[in-house]
Design an enzyme around this catalytic site. Structure first.
Site, short mmCIF file in Angstrom:
data_model
loop_
_atom_site.label_atom_id
_atom_site.label_comp_id
_atom_site.label_asym_id
_atom_site.label_seq_id
_atom_site.Cartn_x
_atom_site.Cartn_y
_atom_site.Cartn_z
N SER A 68 -53.14 15.06 -85.12
CA SER A 68 -51.87 14.35 -85.14
C SER A 68 -52.16 12.93 -85.64
O SER A 68 -52.95 12.21 -85.04
CB SER A 68 -51.30 14.33 -83.72
OG SER A 68 -50.13 13.56 -83.64
N LYS A 93 -50.51 16.88 -88.62
CA LYS A 93 -49.17 16.51 -88.18
C LYS A 93 -48.98 15.02 -88.42
O LYS A 93 -49.80 14.21 -87.99
CB LYS A 93 -49.04 16.85 -86.69
CG LYS A 93 -47.86 16.21 -85.97
CD LYS A 93 -47.65 16.87 -84.62
CE LYS A 93 -47.46 15.83 -83.52
NZ LYS A 93 -47.25 16.46 -82.20
N LEU A 94 -47.91 14.69 -89.14
CA LEU A 94 -47.63 13.28 -89.41
C LEU A 94 -46.52 12.81 -88.47
O LEU A 94 -45.48 13.47 -88.35
CB LEU A 94 -47.16 13.09 -90.86
CG LEU A 94 -48.10 13.57 -91.95
CD1 LEU A 94 -47.47 13.30 -93.33
CD2 LEU A 94 -49.46 12.86 -91.87
N LYS A 95 -46.75 11.69 -87.84
CA LYS A 95 -45.70 11.09 -87.02
C LYS A 95 -44.71 10.43 -87.98
O LYS A 95 -45.14 9.75 -88.93
CB LYS A 95 -46.31 10.05 -86.08
CG LYS A 95 -47.15 10.69 -84.96
CD LYS A 95 -46.26 11.42 -83.98
CE LYS A 95 -47.02 11.85 -82.74
NZ LYS A 95 -46.12 12.50 -81.75
N ASP A 140 -43.54 15.03 -86.79
CA ASP A 140 -43.05 14.86 -85.41
C ASP A 140 -42.35 13.50 -85.30
O ASP A 140 -42.96 12.47 -85.56
CB ASP A 140 -44.24 14.92 -84.44
CG ASP A 140 -43.80 14.84 -82.97
OD1 ASP A 140 -42.59 14.81 -82.69
OD2 ASP A 140 -44.71 14.82 -82.11
N ASN A 171 -40.52 12.48 -82.46
CA ASN A 171 -40.38 11.99 -81.08
C ASN A 171 -38.99 11.39 -80.81
O ASN A 171 -38.88 10.26 -80.30
CB ASN A 171 -41.48 10.97 -80.71
CG ASN A 171 -42.85 11.61 -80.58
OD1 ASN A 171 -43.72 11.43 -81.43
ND2 ASN A 171 -43.04 12.39 -79.55
N GLU A 176 -40.72 18.56 -85.81
CA GLU A 176 -40.75 18.51 -84.35
C GLU A 176 -39.83 17.42 -83.80
O GLU A 176 -39.93 16.27 -84.20
CB GLU A 176 -42.21 18.27 -83.92
CG GLU A 176 -42.43 18.22 -82.41
CD GLU A 176 -43.92 18.02 -82.07
OE1 GLU A 176 -44.79 18.13 -82.97
OE2 GLU A 176 -44.20 17.75 -80.89
N ASP A 189 -40.18 19.69 -78.53
CA ASP A 189 -41.23 19.20 -77.63
C ASP A 189 -40.52 18.61 -76.40
O ASP A 189 -40.32 19.30 -75.39
CB ASP A 189 -42.08 18.15 -78.39
CG ASP A 189 -43.11 17.43 -77.53
OD1 ASP A 189 -43.12 17.61 -76.31
OD2 ASP A 189 -43.92 16.64 -78.08
N LYS A 203 -46.50 21.98 -73.71
CA LYS A 203 -47.37 21.01 -73.04
C LYS A 203 -47.24 21.29 -71.55
O LYS A 203 -46.14 21.17 -70.99
CB LYS A 203 -46.92 19.58 -73.31
CG LYS A 203 -47.19 19.08 -74.73
CD LYS A 203 -46.72 17.65 -74.89
CE LYS A 203 -46.90 17.19 -76.33
NZ LYS A 203 -46.15 15.93 -76.60
N GLY A 256 -50.45 18.08 -77.49
CA GLY A 256 -51.48 17.24 -76.86
C GLY A 256 -50.90 15.93 -76.41
O GLY A 256 -49.82 15.51 -76.89
O1 OSB Z 1 -45.23 14.06 -79.32
O2 OSB Z 1 -46.92 15.31 -79.46
C1 OSB Z 1 -46.43 14.23 -79.15
C2 OSB Z 1 -49.22 11.88 -78.00
C3 OSB Z 1 -48.57 11.20 -76.99
C4 OSB Z 1 -47.25 11.47 -76.74
C5 OSB Z 1 -46.57 12.44 -77.48
C6 OSB Z 1 -47.22 13.14 -78.47
C7 OSB Z 1 -48.56 12.83 -78.76
C8 OSB Z 1 -49.33 13.45 -79.84
C9 OSB Z 1 -50.83 13.47 -79.66
O3 OSB Z 1 -48.85 13.84 -80.87
C10 OSB Z 1 -51.47 14.74 -80.05
C11 OSB Z 1 -52.90 14.82 -79.55
O4 OSB Z 1 -53.16 14.73 -78.33
O5 OSB Z 1 -53.78 14.98 -80.39
MG MG Z 2 -44.27 15.82 -80.08
#
Ligand code: OSB
Ligand code: MG
Length: 376
Positions: free
Chosen positions: A135, A161-163, A189, A191, A214, A239, A263, A291
């Site tokens: 990620s 995975k690109l934020k 992702d 969020n 995501e 998520d 998760k 994660g």
């Molecule tokens: O949205 O998946 C998420 C880390 C902290 C809070 C939310 C997220 C994440 C990650 C980290 O994307 C993924 C990893 O643990 O490698």
């Molecule tokens: Mg996520």
């Protein structure tokens, strides 16, 4: 296991590099560990709550307080307790899923260690190695991002995975796809950073052959996800919206997602996480293991979970060196694009007390209702 006491261990672990998401930047991980001390064994759990209530309403301070004041005393009063009873005993406390998950993990680990059973075997895992991805946080510019992704791909990661967030979406995705070609699996992702007004913009991501998008919208906003799902080809994955197996069922029936990020902390434990897996399997919806920048303790448990049959997509379970220079366990290494699932009893990892001491871990012993604080 016959519980004698529970220790809560707080330790700050600096990340190898800052991790920026749409909700903020993390430079380190405020880790909360649970150590269940039994008469014959001990077990460890890791709480995934972040330092701030930015990903979810829980934060590490609230989880610690819930554990110390309510959750630990509830299980300690049982004397003898087995993993599968934990969620029931804790159900009188509302919410605090991440805290509950950590306590359940510690007791399951303690139990399975006495029985000599690996967590993966216990959960019904079918794989000795799991496909993993990485990620990648939001960067200050696109060239830096492309360079970062290229270095991960050179290490062996094949799924990235690109934020994303408004202002950092189509352009970085286009640049990474162009630089890396079609040989890597890409997903994004958000969020929860978008609103329905952004649906048109998000449909532009269809051009880049992504595995999934995501959680673009708010956790409670299933309707917006359903609308987007109707208008774009890329599968929607949830998520933050999924806090239980019932939530997974509702989201799937509503047409809000075609893929689920599992998760265990977010749903209150590994046993509920397995139920999410089962509900999705029955509905023909593939899942993958999310994660939370876990140390080797939480990562060992995630690898076990990801060995279940319906974990059809690579997980956010990267090698130790993607997160920490020194992990709290022996490091997990990337082998091609996989990581080996631990096979030893319980979580199958040993917690390195030298690393806890080096990072000045603070330990609090909870015995029944009496609370003592003693630094390491
Ligand atoms: O949205 O998946 C998420 C880390 C902290 C809070 C939310 C997220 C994440 C990650 C980290 O994307 C993924 C990893 O643990 O490698
Ligand atoms: Mg996520």
């Amino acid at each position: 296991m016959k519980l004698e006491a529970i220790e809560l261990v707080r330790v700050f672990m600096p990340l190898v590099e800052p991790f920026r998401t749409s909700f903020g930047v993390q430079t380190g991980r405020e880790v909360l560990l649970v150590r269940a001390i039994g008469d014959a064994s001990e077990g460890w759990g890791e709480c995934v709550a972040l330092a701030e209530p930015s990903y979810s309403s829980e934060f590490v301070g609230s989880s610690e307080l819930a554990l110390r004041e309510f959750l630990c005393p509830a299980v300690l009063s049982m004397g003898h307790i087995e993993g599968p009873q934990v969620a029931m005993v804790l159900s009188k406390v509302k919410g605090h899923r991440m805290a509950k998950a950590a306590l359940e993990m510690a007791i399951l680990d303690g139990d399975l260690r006495t029985k000599g059973v690996a967590f993966s075997e216990y959960l019904g895992g079918i794989r000795g190695k799991v496909e993993v991805g990485v990620s990648v946080g939001i960067q200050s510019d696109v060239d830096i991002l492309v360079d970062r992704v290229q270095r991960y791909v050179a290490e062996g990661y094949r799924r990235v995975k690109l934020k994303i967030e408004p202002g950092w979406d189509v352009e970085p995705v286009r640049a990474v796809r162009q630089a890396l070609g079609e040989n890597i699996a890409l997903q994004v992702d958000a969020n929860t950073a978008y609103s329905v007004a952004d649906i048109r913009r998000l449909t532009r991501l269809d051009e880049y052959n992504l595995l999934l998008i995501e959680q673009p919208f708010g956790a409670r906003d299933l309707w917006a996800h359903e609308e987007l799902a109707k208008q774009c080809r890329t599968p929607i994955c949830l998520d933050e919206s999924i806090e239980s197996s019932a939530d997974a069922h509702h989201a799937i029936v509503a047409g809000a997602c075609r893929i689920v990020n599992v998760k265990a902390g977010r749903v209150g434990g590994y046993l509920e996480a397995r139920r999410v897996h089962d509900v999705c399997l029955a509905a023909g919806v593939p899942v993958w293991c999310g994660g939370m920048l876990e140390t080797g303790i939480g990562r060992a448990a995630n690898l076990a979970l990801a060995s279940l049959p319906n974990f059809a997509l690579p997980g956010d379970i990267s090698a130790s060196n993607r997160y920490y220079t020194e992990d709290l366990t022996d490091p997990f290494l990337l082998e091609e694009s996989t990581i080996t699932v631990p096979t030893g009893p319980g979580l199958g990892v040993e917690v390195r007390s030298d690393e806890l001491v080096r990072h000045r871990a603070v330990r609090t012993l909870v015995q029944g209702k009496t609370v003592f604080a003693n630094p390491a």
